[in-house]
Design an enzyme around this catalytic site. Structure first.
Site, mmCIF file in Angstrom:
data_model
loop_
_atom_site.group_PDB
_atom_site.id
_atom_site.type_symbol
_atom_site.label_atom_id
_atom_site.label_comp_id
_atom_site.label_asym_id
_atom_site.label_seq_id
_atom_site.Cartn_x
_atom_site.Cartn_y
_atom_site.Cartn_z
ATOM 1 N N ASP A 10 37.964 36.006 48.742
ATOM 2 C CA ASP A 10 38.042 35.475 47.382
ATOM 3 C C ASP A 10 36.628 35.456 46.784
ATOM 4 O O ASP A 10 35.722 34.852 47.362
ATOM 5 C CB ASP A 10 38.614 34.049 47.488
ATOM 6 N N ILE A 11 36.463 36.082 45.645
ATOM 7 C CA ILE A 11 35.124 36.189 45.055
ATOM 8 C C ILE A 11 34.558 34.826 44.654
ATOM 9 O O ILE A 11 33.337 34.639 44.656
ATOM 10 C CB ILE A 11 35.122 37.180 43.869
ATOM 11 N N GLY A 32 44.767 37.571 37.357
ATOM 12 C CA GLY A 32 43.987 38.223 38.420
ATOM 13 C C GLY A 32 42.699 37.486 38.757
ATOM 14 O O GLY A 32 42.640 36.256 38.783
ATOM 15 N N VAL A 33 41.654 38.266 38.974
ATOM 16 C CA VAL A 33 40.374 37.685 39.371
ATOM 17 C C VAL A 33 39.775 36.859 38.224
ATOM 18 O O VAL A 33 39.103 35.839 38.462
ATOM 19 C CB VAL A 33 39.422 38.788 39.906
ATOM 20 N N ASP A 34 40.039 37.251 37.001
ATOM 21 C CA ASP A 34 39.566 36.512 35.820
ATOM 22 C C ASP A 34 40.140 35.087 35.833
ATOM 23 O O ASP A 34 39.402 34.094 35.646
ATOM 24 C CB ASP A 34 40.026 37.291 34.576
ATOM 25 N N THR A 123 41.198 47.738 39.102
ATOM 26 C CA THR A 123 42.215 48.227 40.054
ATOM 27 C C THR A 123 43.446 47.329 40.162
ATOM 28 O O THR A 123 44.346 47.593 40.958
ATOM 29 C CB THR A 123 41.630 48.415 41.474
ATOM 30 N N GLY A 124 43.496 46.270 39.342
ATOM 31 C CA GLY A 124 44.675 45.401 39.320
ATOM 32 C C GLY A 124 45.571 45.791 38.161
ATOM 33 O O GLY A 124 46.065 46.923 38.103
ATOM 34 N N VAL A 125 45.733 44.894 37.207
ATOM 35 C CA VAL A 125 46.646 45.180 36.088
ATOM 36 C C VAL A 125 46.184 46.375 35.247
ATOM 37 O O VAL A 125 47.005 47.008 34.585
ATOM 38 C CB VAL A 125 46.892 43.960 35.155
#
Ligand code: AR6
Length: 172
Positions: A10-11, A32-34, A123-125
């Site tokens: 996890d970033i 996502g990561v955002d 590379t996600g949505v």
């Protein structure tokens, strides 16, 4: 040459000066990561993002990068970048993805960031094929590090084992 590490995780948990957010041009959060970064950083991060001037192409046009404080995250900065949406590869996606990594590192250099963690942007949505994204990410970072001597450590933070294997291969 700086150290390049590939980790699975996890970033928001990385111990670095700056984490990169795979944001969108509006810079006001998302999934996502955002979403993970905004949840971990709290409302201070959103307040910082709102201070970034908004223009006709958004706060952070695709391929560009913007820096803010990091709210409750354990790092000093969040560097937001908007990756390209993948439309088949003939719409300049590779150049735009490369610009994301390059602009994040150059901004890190300007702010004296010594360690930085990147997610697997687009590379996600946004649907960018993982293997070519990994190759572009690694090649661009290696090239740009020559112009960013302050940065001593880059961590490619992968959230799934497929990306982890692709990054390990690309870095080797
Ligand atoms: N740590 C590290 N990587 C993560 C985490 C995490 N906590 N969570 C997800 N990932 P995505 P994009 C990985 O969809 O494709 C947002 O809504 C994920 O597995 O987050 O650039 C923004 O607001 C994937 O490998 O970003 C934009 O609107 C990678 O992060 C849009 O999505 C990127 O997936 C951006 O799309």
């Amino acid at each position: 040459m700086a150290e390049i590490e590939v980790v699975l995780g996890d970033i928001t948990k990385q111990k670095v000066d700056a984490v990169v957010n795979a944001a969108n041009t509006g810079m006001l959060g998302g999934g996502g990561v955002d979403g993970a970064i905004h949840r971990a950083a709290g409302k201070l991060l959103l307040e910082e993002c709102l201070k970034v001037p908004d223009g006709p192409k958004g706060r952070c046009p695709t391929g560009e990068a913007r820096i803010t404080g990091a709210g409750a995250l354990p790092c000093k900065y969040v560097i937001h970048t908007a990756g390209p949406v993948y439309h088949g590869g003939k719409s300049g996606e590779k150049e735009l993805l490369s610009s994301c990594y390059r602009n994040c590192l150059l901004l890190a250099q300007e702010h004296g960031v010594t360690s930085i963690a990147f997610p697997n942007i687009s590379t996600g949505v946004y649907g960018y094929p993982k293997e070519s994204a990994a190759e572009t990410a690694v090649a661009t970072v290696i090239e740009t590090l020559k112009k960013a001597p302050a940065v001593r450590k880059v961590i490619f933070t992968c959230f799934d084992s497929e990306n982890y294997a692709l990054y390990e291969k690309a870095v080797r």
